[in-house]
Design a protein around this motif. Structure first.
Motif, PDB file in Angstrom:
ATOM      1  N   MET A   1       0.915  -1.121   0.001  1.00 15.14           N
ATOM      2  CA  MET A   1       0.005  -0.114  -0.025  1.00 15.14           C
ATOM      3  C   MET A   1       0.915   1.268  -0.202  1.00 15.14           C
ATOM      4  SD  MET A   1      -2.979   1.162   2.857  1.00 15.14           S
ATOM      5  CE  MET A   1      -3.745  -0.299   2.548  1.00 15.14           C
ATOM      6  N   PRO A   2       0.864   2.145  -0.977  1.00 11.42           N
ATOM      7  CA  PRO A   2       1.552   3.267  -0.887  1.00 11.42           C
ATOM      8  C   PRO A   2       1.460   4.123   0.246  1.00 11.42           C
ATOM      9  CG  PRO A   2      -0.423   3.713  -2.276  1.00 11.42           C
ATOM     10  CD  PRO A   2      -0.553   2.358  -1.875  1.00 11.42           C
ATOM     11  N   GLU A   3       2.656   4.845   0.731  1.00 11.13           N
ATOM     12  CA  GLU A   3       2.472   5.716   1.899  1.00 11.13           C
ATOM     13  C   GLU A   3       3.028   6.922   1.767  1.00 11.13           C
ATOM     14  OE1 GLU A   3       4.696   4.355   5.242  1.00 11.13           O
ATOM     15  OE2 GLU A   3       5.252   2.542   3.856  1.00 11.13           O
ATOM     16  N   LEU A   4       2.616   8.104   2.257  1.00 11.73           N
ATOM     17  CA  LEU A   4       3.391   9.349   2.199  1.00 11.73           C
ATOM     18  C   LEU A   4       4.236   9.446   3.431  1.00 11.73           C
ATOM     19  CD1 LEU A   4       0.533  11.749   1.228  1.00 11.73           C
ATOM     20  CD2 LEU A   4       2.671  11.380   0.102  1.00 11.73           C
ATOM     21  N   ILE A   5       5.378  10.017   3.423  1.00  9.94           N
ATOM     22  CA  ILE A   5       6.427  10.046   4.515  1.00  9.94           C
ATOM     23  C   ILE A   5       6.882  11.639   4.037  1.00  9.94           C
ATOM     24  CG2 ILE A   5       7.287   8.123   4.661  1.00  9.94           C
ATOM     25  CD1 ILE A   5       9.827   8.514   3.509  1.00  9.94           C
TER      26      ILE A   5
ATOM     27  N   GLY B   1       3.719   6.755 -16.667  1.00 16.25           N
ATOM     28  CA  GLY B   1       3.520   5.590 -15.674  1.00 16.25           C
ATOM     29  C   GLY B   1       2.792   4.569 -16.341  1.00 16.25           C
ATOM     30  N   GLY B   2       1.468   4.028 -15.662  1.00 15.57           N
ATOM     31  CA  GLY B   2       0.513   3.268 -16.165  1.00 15.57           C
ATOM     32  C   GLY B   2       1.275   1.713 -16.009  1.00 15.57           C
ATOM     33  N   HIS B   3       1.687   1.511 -14.779  1.00 12.49           N
ATOM     34  CA  HIS B   3       2.352   0.188 -14.671  1.00 12.49           C
ATOM     35  C   HIS B   3       2.567   0.072 -13.278  1.00 12.49           C
ATOM     36  CE1 HIS B   3       5.988   3.092 -14.997  1.00 12.49           C
ATOM     37  NE2 HIS B   3       6.220   2.222 -13.779  1.00 12.49           N
ATOM     38  N   ARG B   4       2.936  -1.282 -12.888  1.00 10.59           N
ATOM     39  CA  ARG B   4       3.529  -1.634 -11.270  1.00 10.59           C
ATOM     40  C   ARG B   4       5.013  -2.449 -11.925  1.00 10.59           C
ATOM     41  NH1 ARG B   4       1.021  -7.001  -9.872  1.00 10.59           N
ATOM     42  NH2 ARG B   4      -0.518  -7.312 -11.596  1.00 10.59           N
TER      43      ARG B   4
ATOM     44  N   GLU C   1       3.252  -3.846  -5.915  1.00 13.16           N
ATOM     45  CA  GLU C   1       2.067  -4.151  -6.267  1.00 13.16           C
ATOM     46  C   GLU C   1       1.188  -2.553  -6.512  1.00 13.16           C
ATOM     47  OE1 GLU C   1       2.134  -3.514  -1.534  1.00 13.16           O
ATOM     48  OE2 GLU C   1       3.386  -4.555  -3.134  1.00 13.16           O
ATOM     49  N   ASP C   2       1.798  -1.775  -6.262  1.00 10.37           N
ATOM     50  CA  ASP C   2       1.130  -0.428  -6.651  1.00 10.37           C
ATOM     51  C   ASP C   2       1.129   0.020  -8.130  1.00 10.37           C
ATOM     52  OD1 ASP C   2       0.590   0.094  -3.876  1.00 10.37           O
ATOM     53  OD2 ASP C   2       2.379   0.760  -3.293  1.00 10.37           O
ATOM     54  N   TRP C   3       0.043  -0.441  -8.691  1.00 12.90           N
ATOM     55  CA  TRP C   3      -0.228  -0.068 -10.302  1.00 12.90           C
ATOM     56  C   TRP C   3      -0.238   1.673 -10.194  1.00 12.90           C
ATOM     57  CZ3 TRP C   3      -3.668   2.392 -13.508  1.00 12.90           C
ATOM     58  CH2 TRP C   3      -3.335   2.122 -14.894  1.00 12.90           C
ATOM     59  N   HIS C   4       0.635   2.494 -10.928  1.00 11.15           N
ATOM     60  CA  HIS C   4       0.271   4.011 -10.577  1.00 11.15           C
ATOM     61  C   HIS C   4       0.311   4.659 -12.031  1.00 11.15           C
ATOM     62  CE1 HIS C   4       4.623   2.753 -10.406  1.00 11.15           C
ATOM     63  NE2 HIS C   4       4.790   3.933 -10.884  1.00 11.15           N
ATOM     64  N   THR C   5      -0.296   5.622 -12.027  1.00 11.52           N
ATOM     65  CA  THR C   5      -0.174   6.554 -13.253  1.00 11.52           C
ATOM     66  C   THR C   5       0.183   8.197 -12.492  1.00 11.52           C
ATOM     67  OG1 THR C   5      -2.293   7.318 -13.204  1.00 11.52           O
ATOM     68  CG2 THR C   5      -1.719   5.455 -14.511  1.00 11.52           C
ATOM     69  N   MET C   6       0.727   9.064 -13.439  1.00 13.65           N
ATOM     70  CA  MET C   6       1.213  10.271 -12.792  1.00 13.65           C
ATOM     71  C   MET C   6       0.695  11.186 -13.820  1.00 13.65           C
ATOM     72  SD  MET C   6       4.987   9.148 -12.205  1.00 13.65           S
ATOM     73  CE  MET C   6       4.761   8.040 -13.698  1.00 13.65           C
ATOM     74  N   SER C   7       0.132  12.408 -13.420  1.00 17.90           N
ATOM     75  CA  SER C   7      -0.577  13.015 -14.320  1.00 17.90           C
ATOM     76  C   SER C   7      -0.959  14.446 -13.703  1.00 17.90           C
ATOM     77  CB  SER C   7      -2.086  12.725 -14.630  1.00 17.90           C
ATOM     78  OG  SER C   7      -2.963  12.745 -13.465  1.00 17.90           O
ATOM     79  N   GLU C   8      -1.574  15.537 -14.573  1.00 15.65           N
ATOM     80  CA  GLU C   8      -1.774  16.692 -13.970  1.00 15.65           C
ATOM     81  C   GLU C   8      -0.506  17.636 -13.631  1.00 15.65           C
ATOM     82  OE1 GLU C   8      -5.289  17.247 -11.662  1.00 15.65           O
ATOM     83  OE2 GLU C   8      -5.932  15.131 -12.335  1.00 15.65           O
ATOM     84  N   PHE C   9       0.582  17.213 -14.248  1.00 16.29           N
ATOM     85  CA  PHE C   9       1.803  17.969 -14.026  1.00 16.29           C
ATOM     86  C   PHE C   9       1.637  19.556 -14.228  1.00 16.29           C
ATOM     87  CE2 PHE C   9       3.082  13.824 -14.741  1.00 16.29           C
ATOM     88  CZ  PHE C   9       4.322  13.649 -14.028  1.00 16.29           C
TER      89      PHE C   9
ATOM     90  N   ILE D   1      -0.811  11.673  -8.497  1.00 12.86           N
ATOM     91  CA  ILE D   1      -0.334  10.052  -8.831  1.00 12.86           C
ATOM     92  C   ILE D   1      -1.549   9.222  -8.175  1.00 12.86           C
ATOM     93  CG2 ILE D   1       1.211   8.264  -8.312  1.00 12.86           C
ATOM     94  CD1 ILE D   1       3.492  10.091  -7.926  1.00 12.86           C
ATOM     95  N   PHE D   2      -2.248   8.536  -9.069  1.00 14.98           N
ATOM     96  CA  PHE D   2      -3.338   7.512  -9.096  1.00 14.98           C
ATOM     97  C   PHE D   2      -2.551   6.208  -8.547  1.00 14.98           C
ATOM     98  CE2 PHE D   2      -5.760   3.995 -10.645  1.00 14.98           C
ATOM     99  CZ  PHE D   2      -6.882   4.328  -9.749  1.00 14.98           C
ATOM    100  N   THR D   3      -3.048   5.603  -7.531  1.00 13.12           N
ATOM    101  CA  THR D   3      -2.425   4.153  -7.287  1.00 13.12           C
ATOM    102  C   THR D   3      -3.469   3.247  -7.114  1.00 13.12           C
ATOM    103  OG1 THR D   3      -2.280   4.408  -4.782  1.00 13.12           O
ATOM    104  CG2 THR D   3      -0.433   4.995  -6.050  1.00 13.12           C
ATOM    105  N   ASP D   4      -3.199   2.009  -7.636  1.00 17.24           N
ATOM    106  CA  ASP D   4      -4.231   0.753  -7.322  1.00 17.24           C
ATOM    107  C   ASP D   4      -3.312  -0.460  -6.900  1.00 17.24           C
ATOM    108  OD1 ASP D   4      -6.195  -1.279  -7.427  1.00 17.24           O
ATOM    109  OD2 ASP D   4      -6.742  -0.786  -9.562  1.00 17.24           O
ATOM    110  N   ASN D   5      -3.623  -0.797  -5.846  1.00 13.87           N
ATOM    111  CA  ASN D   5      -2.998  -2.258  -5.333  1.00 13.87           C
ATOM    112  C   ASN D   5      -3.735  -3.533  -5.092  1.00 13.87           C
ATOM    113  OD1 ASN D   5      -4.561  -1.832  -3.041  1.00 13.87           O
ATOM    114  ND2 ASN D   5      -2.813  -1.415  -1.700  1.00 13.87           N
ATOM    115  N   ASN D   6      -4.924  -3.246  -6.122  1.00  9.83           N
ATOM    116  CA  ASN D   6      -5.846  -4.424  -6.167  1.00  9.83           C
ATOM    117  C   ASN D   6      -6.833  -4.460  -4.844  1.00  9.83           C
ATOM    118  OD1 ASN D   6      -6.848  -6.371  -7.914  1.00  9.83           O
ATOM    119  ND2 ASN D   6      -5.974  -7.823  -7.140  1.00  9.83           N
ATOM    120  N   GLN D   7      -6.479  -3.566  -4.081  1.00 10.81           N
ATOM    121  CA  GLN D   7      -7.504  -3.695  -2.760  1.00 10.81           C
ATOM    122  C   GLN D   7      -8.117  -2.314  -2.750  1.00 10.81           C
ATOM    123  OE1 GLN D   7      -5.388  -5.413   0.775  1.00 10.81           O
ATOM    124  NE2 GLN D   7      -4.843  -7.111  -0.383  1.00 10.81           N
TER     125      GLN D   7
END
Length: 123
Positions: free
Chosen positions: A1-5, A43-46, A88-96, A63-69
């Motif tokens: 699961m993605p996390e911000l630090i 992006g568009g990958h994991r 496991e975090d499929w992700h795309t990056m947009s709105e730069f 950044i949009f993420t999807d870890n299947n959950q």
């Protein structure tokens, strides 16, 4: 699961100093940055193995993420915020923003076989 630090940042009348020291949970094998992005979605990958740390060191992006959950959006708009992306975090990056520079620290060197470009199937 993605996390911000939050990255340790020192601020005084001379400006800001952000430090990446003992806060990235993997050895850094590769660094790359993305900039000059138009309206494209990147992006568009994991990954099979790679862990990444994304920091928008200038400007902003989403950044949009999807870890299947769980699916989540993250707004990166501060050089003192880091988004950890696990394999496991499929992700795309947009709105730069026009001035955006997205720096990514990766746990592995580039290997095309480490990329999974197919998103998770949703029922």
């Amino acid at each position: 699961m993605p996390e911000l630090i939050d990255l340790k940042t020192f601020t005084d009348n001379r400006g800001n100093l952000t430090v990446i020291d003992k806060c990235i949970p993997f050895p850094i094998a590769r660094i790359f940055y993305i900039y000059g992005v138009d309206d494209s979605v990147r992006g568009g990958h994991r990954h099979v193995e790679t862990v990444q740390a994304a920091i928008c060191i200038q400007g902003s992006c989403r950044i949009f993420t999807d870890n299947n959950q769980e699916q989540k959006w993250f707004d990166l708009n501060s050089p003192s915020t880091c988004l950890l992306l696990y394999p496991e975090d499929w992700h795309t990056m947009s709105e730069f923003s026009k001035d955006a520079i997205l720096m990514v620290l990766a746990s592995t060197s580039f290997d095309a076989s480490d990329y999974i470009h197919t998103p998770y199937n949703k029922v």
